[in-house]
Design an enzyme around this catalytic site. Structure first.
Site, PDB file in Angstrom:
ATOM      1  N   GLN A 171      11.406   0.886   8.972  1.00  0.00           N
ATOM      2  CA  GLN A 171      11.620  -0.526   9.262  1.00  0.00           C
ATOM      3  C   GLN A 171      10.446  -1.365   8.765  1.00  0.00           C
ATOM      4  O   GLN A 171      10.037  -2.324   9.406  1.00  0.00           O
ATOM      5  CB  GLN A 171      11.817  -0.724  10.763  1.00  0.00           C
ATOM      6  CG  GLN A 171      13.030  -0.017  11.332  1.00  0.00           C
ATOM      7  CD  GLN A 171      13.208  -0.257  12.813  1.00  0.00           C
ATOM      8  OE1 GLN A 171      12.474  -1.027  13.419  1.00  0.00           O
ATOM      9  NE2 GLN A 171      14.186   0.393  13.410  1.00  0.00           N
ATOM     10  N   ARG A 191       0.069   3.746   2.842  1.00  0.00           N
ATOM     11  CA  ARG A 191      -1.170   4.530   2.884  1.00  0.00           C
ATOM     12  C   ARG A 191      -2.028   4.146   4.090  1.00  0.00           C
ATOM     13  O   ARG A 191      -2.669   5.005   4.693  1.00  0.00           O
ATOM     14  CB  ARG A 191      -1.980   4.333   1.596  1.00  0.00           C
ATOM     15  CG  ARG A 191      -1.354   4.911   0.365  1.00  0.00           C
ATOM     16  CD  ARG A 191      -2.372   4.949  -0.766  1.00  0.00           C
ATOM     17  NE  ARG A 191      -2.994   3.657  -0.971  1.00  0.00           N
ATOM     18  CZ  ARG A 191      -2.510   2.698  -1.751  1.00  0.00           C
ATOM     19  NH1 ARG A 191      -1.369   2.886  -2.389  1.00  0.00           N
ATOM     20  NH2 ARG A 191      -3.141   1.548  -1.901  1.00  0.00           N
ATOM     21  N   ASP A 217       0.803  -1.229   0.000  1.00  0.00           N
ATOM     22  CA  ASP A 217       0.000   0.000   0.000  1.00  0.00           C
ATOM     23  C   ASP A 217       0.829   1.268   0.000  1.00  0.00           C
ATOM     24  O   ASP A 217       0.277   2.376   0.095  1.00  0.00           O
ATOM     25  CB  ASP A 217      -0.929   0.021   1.206  1.00  0.00           C
ATOM     26  CG  ASP A 217      -0.159   0.023   2.513  1.00  0.00           C
ATOM     27  OD1 ASP A 217       1.037  -0.336   2.507  1.00  0.00           O
ATOM     28  OD2 ASP A 217      -0.746   0.383   3.549  1.00  0.00           O
TER      29      ASP A 217
END
Length: 428
Positions: free
Chosen positions: A311, A280, A277
């Site tokens: 990370q 997001r 994503d």
């Protein structure tokens, strides 16, 4: 108008009409009955002849079909030559495959001839098709995020799943793999573009149910005869005094968790969110696990690495790190071998060692500077005590203790004296 000046079409038409008149005259009744001749065919002939002439007008003499360009003709001939050499290429390809197999056979037999049967490299060469050791660890990919990904991200997710299967198959210690919430666009891609190749994957199961249901089923196949053996880092870190009930835990891996995963435990199931994503939807996997009452944990990246970027890792990188830990038993080495270099990860142990070496180097440099300063002071003291020290007054040619003429005569006397080792220091 003469017949020689008429167009070709008109001459052809007149010739046809003359033939028709002759045929009509010959077929007339003998009794002289004057039946009107049938001119229907004659009326239709001009149109038919003219249409045929119009169709053949653009065709050159000797043309059998439409003309093609030279490039098209070259391509057509090249294609014909390629098709004609198909059988020859097949024979050459078979010979190459046969020669390659022969080379591999000789390479496998070479360690035995040199007495390297017990070496690790020899074992790898003589077991190219053997799978690694199966361990009682299950990794589930939660792919219930089809509505949150674009088509390009869905494609990337499919490639990551394929990479996970490949990495697990090649690893010396293999885990059980499963995919939950399999359906929608993900299944359409695997069934269409990937031609249902996943149906023949060994050690990788696909479920339409959610990750909680699949985690319950994973306990059954890990207890079965094909569940695997405790080997690798699992065996090295196995503590017999620990409570056995805790060994069968279910953990959802999320970078947003406050708990750090210290090690992998036998008969445990680890869930990885199958989502691409671009950051997001932050914390969605963590909230999803908490809502279903599942433990969460994060990989100990911060304890071992100093990273310049986030990370957050790809799905296949998380699985590959876990497989490397099973092989090496060291999170730091596993991180360094898997995490891409573009993320700028550096082991904290190396940074600490580099800092100590830097401090030590700075201390040595400071000691050298102090020793150098002491030597300079000693040289200055020696120079000061080796001869007379005469000071000139600023803006005056005279010196303390005598005039410039007296100074010059004194210098000449000192230079002529054999015992004088150092000349007087004159002001610049």
């Amino acid at each position: 108008m003469d017949s020689e000046e008429r167009p070709a079409k008109m001459r052809k038409l007149d010739h046809t009409l003359e033939n028709m008149d002759t045929e009509i005259a010959e077929s007339a009744p003998a009794d002289g009955a004057s039946d009107p001749p049938d001119t229907t065919l004659v009326d239709e002939l001009p149109h038919a002849e003219m249409s045929n002439d119009d169709e053949n007008h653009d065709k050159l003499p000797g043309d059998a079909g439409p003309k093609i360009s030279k490039n098209q003709l070259k391509k057509q001939r090249r294609l014909e030559r390629w098709e004609a050499g198909r059988e020859d290429r097949k024979v050459v390809r078979k010979e190459k495959i046969k020669a390659k197999k022969e080379r591999i056979r000789e390479a496998r037999a070479q360690p035995y001839a040199e007495g390297e049967e017990n070496s690790g490299e020899a074992i790898k060469r003589r077991r190219p098709g053997i799978l690694g050791t199966q361990v009682p660890i299950t990794v589930i990919f939660d792919c219930d995020f089809n509505d949150l990904m674009f088509d390009t991200e869905m494609k990337s997710m499919g490639l990551q799943i394929t990479r996970c299967y490949s990495d697990n198959r090649k690893a010396p210690f293999r885990a059980h793999l499963a995919l939950s919430s399999f359906g929608g666009k993900m299944q359409e891609r695997f069934d269409g573009i990937l031609a249902k190749q996943y149906t023949s994957w060994k050690g990788f199961q696909f479920f339409s149910e959610d990750f909680v249901h699949v985690a319950e089923q994973s306990k059954e196949w890990m207890r079965g005869k094909d569940g695997g053996d405790i080997a690798g880092a699992l065996k090295q870190n196995d503590d017999s005094t620990e409570d056995t009930e805790e060994e069968g835990e279910v953990v959802y891996l999320s970078s947003d968790s406050d708990v750090t995963l210290e090690r992998l435990k036998p008969n445990s199931t680890y869930i990885i969110g199958g989502l691409v994503d671009r950051n997001r939807h932050k914390g969605i996997c963590y909230r999803r696990a908490k809502s279903r009452g599942i433990k969460t944990a994060k990989l100990p990246i911060g304890q071992y690495l100093d990273m310049k970027s986030r990370q957050i890792l790809a799905t296949n990188h998380v699985l590959e790190i876990m497989l490397k830990w099973l092989e090496l038993g060291d999170w730091g080495k596993a991180f360094m071998e898997v995490i891409p270099r573009r993320k700028g990860g550096v082991l904290r142990s190396e940074l600490e060692e580099g800092g100590k070496e830097g401090e030590q180097g700075e201390g040595e440099q400071q000691d050298e500077q102090e020793e150098g300063g002491q030597r300079d002071e000693q040289e200055e003291d020696t120079a000061d005590n080796s001869g007379p020290h005469i000071h000139f007054k600023e803006g005056d040619n005279s010196a303390e203790g005598g005039t410039a003429k007296d100074l010059q005569s004194y210098a000449e006397d000192e230079a002529s004296t054999p015992s004088a080792a150092v000349e007087p220091r004159l002001p610049e």
